[in-house]
Write a protein that holds these residues in place. Structure first.
Motif, PDB file in Angstrom:
ATOM      1  N   ILE A 217      80.097  15.372  -1.046  1.00  0.00           N
ATOM      2  CA  ILE A 217      78.882  15.788  -1.735  1.00  0.00           C
ATOM      3  C   ILE A 217      77.904  14.344  -2.394  1.00  0.00           C
ATOM      4  O   ILE A 217      77.809  13.809  -2.886  1.00  0.00           O
ATOM      5  CB  ILE A 217      78.993  16.990  -3.060  1.00  0.00           C
ATOM      6  CG1 ILE A 217      79.578  17.994  -2.627  1.00  0.00           C
ATOM      7  CG2 ILE A 217      77.917  17.209  -3.367  1.00  0.00           C
ATOM      8  CD1 ILE A 217      79.840  18.613  -3.516  1.00  0.00           C
ATOM      9  N   THR A 218      76.436  14.684  -1.305  1.00  0.00           N
ATOM     10  CA  THR A 218      75.787  13.719  -1.715  1.00  0.00           C
ATOM     11  C   THR A 218      74.251  14.899  -2.070  1.00  0.00           C
ATOM     12  O   THR A 218      74.331  15.363  -1.766  1.00  0.00           O
ATOM     13  CB  THR A 218      75.439  12.759  -0.169  1.00  0.00           C
ATOM     14  OG1 THR A 218      76.648  12.597   0.092  1.00  0.00           O
ATOM     15  CG2 THR A 218      73.784  12.467  -0.997  1.00  0.00           C
TER      16      THR A 218
ATOM     17  N   ASP B 256      90.116  25.711  -7.128  1.00  0.00           N
ATOM     18  CA  ASP B 256      88.868  25.123  -6.070  1.00  0.00           C
ATOM     19  C   ASP B 256      89.311  24.364  -5.485  1.00  0.00           C
ATOM     20  O   ASP B 256      88.674  23.118  -4.571  1.00  0.00           O
ATOM     21  CB  ASP B 256      88.025  25.868  -6.660  1.00  0.00           C
ATOM     22  CG  ASP B 256      87.535  26.657  -6.619  1.00  0.00           C
ATOM     23  OD1 ASP B 256      88.015  27.906  -5.247  1.00  0.00           O
ATOM     24  OD2 ASP B 256      86.713  27.850  -7.646  1.00  0.00           O
ATOM     25  N   HIS B 257      89.729  23.624  -5.860  1.00  0.00           N
ATOM     26  CA  HIS B 257      89.450  21.717  -6.548  1.00  0.00           C
ATOM     27  C   HIS B 257      89.572  21.227  -4.730  1.00  0.00           C
ATOM     28  O   HIS B 257      91.305  22.597  -4.296  1.00  0.00           O
ATOM     29  CB  HIS B 257      91.053  21.368  -6.816  1.00  0.00           C
ATOM     30  CG  HIS B 257      90.165  21.356  -8.480  1.00  0.00           C
ATOM     31  ND1 HIS B 257      91.254  19.875  -9.408  1.00  0.00           N
ATOM     32  CD2 HIS B 257      89.469  21.588  -9.374  1.00  0.00           C
ATOM     33  CE1 HIS B 257      90.233  20.194  -9.870  1.00  0.00           C
ATOM     34  NE2 HIS B 257      89.902  21.331 -10.131  1.00  0.00           N
ATOM     35  N   ALA B 258      89.763  20.869  -4.163  1.00  0.00           N
ATOM     36  CA  ALA B 258      89.648  20.374  -2.555  1.00  0.00           C
ATOM     37  C   ALA B 258      89.061  21.341  -1.538  1.00  0.00           C
ATOM     38  O   ALA B 258      89.452  20.971  -0.183  1.00  0.00           O
ATOM     39  CB  ALA B 258      90.474  19.580  -1.657  1.00  0.00           C
ATOM     40  N   SER B 259      88.805  22.459  -2.280  1.00  0.00           N
ATOM     41  CA  SER B 259      87.903  23.329  -0.647  1.00  0.00           C
ATOM     42  C   SER B 259      86.793  22.794  -0.155  1.00  0.00           C
ATOM     43  O   SER B 259      86.124  22.556  -1.734  1.00  0.00           O
ATOM     44  CB  SER B 259      88.631  25.010  -0.955  1.00  0.00           C
ATOM     45  OG  SER B 259      88.052  25.215  -2.972  1.00  0.00           O
ATOM     46  N   PRO B 260      86.233  23.211   0.513  1.00  0.00           N
ATOM     47  CA  PRO B 260      85.517  23.396   1.194  1.00  0.00           C
ATOM     48  C   PRO B 260      84.458  23.769   0.202  1.00  0.00           C
ATOM     49  O   PRO B 260      84.650  25.369  -0.729  1.00  0.00           O
ATOM     50  CB  PRO B 260      84.492  23.064   2.319  1.00  0.00           C
ATOM     51  CG  PRO B 260      86.075  23.894   2.959  1.00  0.00           C
ATOM     52  CD  PRO B 260      87.171  24.130   1.583  1.00  0.00           C
ATOM     53  N   VAL B 261      82.521  23.232  -0.405  1.00  0.00           N
ATOM     54  CA  VAL B 261      81.710  23.845  -0.853  1.00  0.00           C
ATOM     55  C   VAL B 261      80.427  23.843  -0.142  1.00  0.00           C
ATOM     56  O   VAL B 261      80.632  22.777   0.443  1.00  0.00           O
ATOM     57  CB  VAL B 261      82.314  23.574  -2.309  1.00  0.00           C
ATOM     58  CG1 VAL B 261      81.375  21.700  -2.054  1.00  0.00           C
ATOM     59  CG2 VAL B 261      80.294  23.960  -3.234  1.00  0.00           C
TER      60      VAL B 261
ATOM     61  N   VAL C 299      76.282  18.643   1.674  1.00  0.00           N
ATOM     62  CA  VAL C 299      78.264  18.259   2.060  1.00  0.00           C
ATOM     63  C   VAL C 299      78.345  17.368   3.544  1.00  0.00           C
ATOM     64  O   VAL C 299      78.230  18.124   4.074  1.00  0.00           O
ATOM     65  CB  VAL C 299      78.494  19.464   1.430  1.00  0.00           C
ATOM     66  CG1 VAL C 299      79.995  19.439   1.615  1.00  0.00           C
ATOM     67  CG2 VAL C 299      77.229  19.800   0.350  1.00  0.00           C
ATOM     68  N   ASP C 300      79.498  17.124   3.603  1.00  0.00           N
ATOM     69  CA  ASP C 300      79.664  16.074   4.850  1.00  0.00           C
ATOM     70  C   ASP C 300      80.838  16.853   5.463  1.00  0.00           C
ATOM     71  O   ASP C 300      81.633  17.808   4.024  1.00  0.00           O
ATOM     72  CB  ASP C 300      79.445  15.100   4.827  1.00  0.00           C
ATOM     73  CG  ASP C 300      80.627  13.978   4.282  1.00  0.00           C
ATOM     74  OD1 ASP C 300      81.743  14.597   3.892  1.00  0.00           O
ATOM     75  OD2 ASP C 300      80.990  12.931   4.224  1.00  0.00           O
TER      76      ASP C 300
END
Ligand SMILES: [Zn+2]
Length: 176
Positions: A56-57, A12-17, A50-51
Motif C-alpha cells: 500500500i502506497t 485479514d492479515h495478508a489478504s488483499p485490501v 495498492v499494487d
C-alpha cells in the motif's frame, strides 16, 4: 489443526485490501494537533495505491514544510496500515503544495466546532500572507470584531486571534 490454505488463517492479515478500505482507515487517523479532524479531511492524505503484491502506497502532502507535525502524521498513517498487517510505503508529495482549500467541508465544520476559525480559502485568508489581517469571524460568537494577537499560535501553522466582543482567544489556520 494446521491451516493448509491461507483462507484458514482466519484473519485479514495478508489478504488483499482495496483502496476504499484504506481510505476508511486513513479517515480514522486524526491530526495530532487538532484531534477532531482526520488526515483525509485535512487533505494531507492525497492518494492510495495498492499494487499486485499488496503493498500500500499513501501519497502524503505536508501542510507546511516547516511543520513539525509532518513526520508525526506520516508515522501515524504508517502505523494505521501496519497495525492491520499490511506493508505500507509513505510517498511524500510536495508538488502541488498543500493549501487550506484542500480541507473538506466536513473538516471546516469540525474546525469551527472545535473553536478554530476555518480558513476561508477565498482570498481574505491568503491576504494574511501579504501581512494584511484577514477579517475573521469569532468561532464562538460569530462577531467580526476580532484582532490578531500573535503571528504564531500553538504551532507555526496557526496564528492567535482574540475576539473583542466575547474576549475569547482563538486560533486560525494560516492560508499558505
Ligand atoms: Zn467572540
Amino acid at each position: 489443526m494446521v491451516a493448509t490454505t491461507s483462507e484458514q488463517v482466519g484473519n485479514d492479515h495478508a489478504s488483499p485490501v482495496d483502496a476504499a478500505t484504506v481510505w476508511r482507515w486513513l479517515d480514522e487517523v486524526k491530526d495530532p494537533e487538532v484531534p477532531v479532524i482526520s488526515v483525509v479531511e485535512l487533505g494531507i492524505a492525497r492518494g492510495v495505491d495498492v499494487d499486485a503484491s499488496g503493498l500500500i502506497t499513501i501519497d502524503v502532502t505536508p501542510t507546511y514544510s516547516g511543520c513539525p507535525a509532518t513526520v508525526i502524521i506520516e508515522e501515524l498513517i504508517a502505523a494505521a496500515i501496519d497495525s492491520r498487517g499490511h506493508t505500507v510505503r509513505i510517498n511524500r508529495v510536495i508538488s502541488p503544495p498543500w493549501t487550506t482549500d484542500w480541507i473538506s467541508k466536513d473538516g471546516r465544520e469540525k474546525l469551527h466546532a472545535y473553536g478554530i476559525a476555518p480558513p476561508d480559502g477565498e482570498g481574505e485568508g491568503k491576504a494574511a500572507l501579504l501581512g494584511i489581517d484577514p477579517k475573521l469571524k469569532c468561532p464562538r460568537c460569530d462577531s467580526s470584531n476580532t484582532e490578531r494577537t500573535s503571528e504564531f499560535g500553538s504551532t507555526a501553522c496557526k496564528a492567535l486571534y482574540r475576539c473583542r466582543d466575547c474576549l475569547e482567544p482563538f486560533e486560525y489556520f494560516k492560508c499558505i
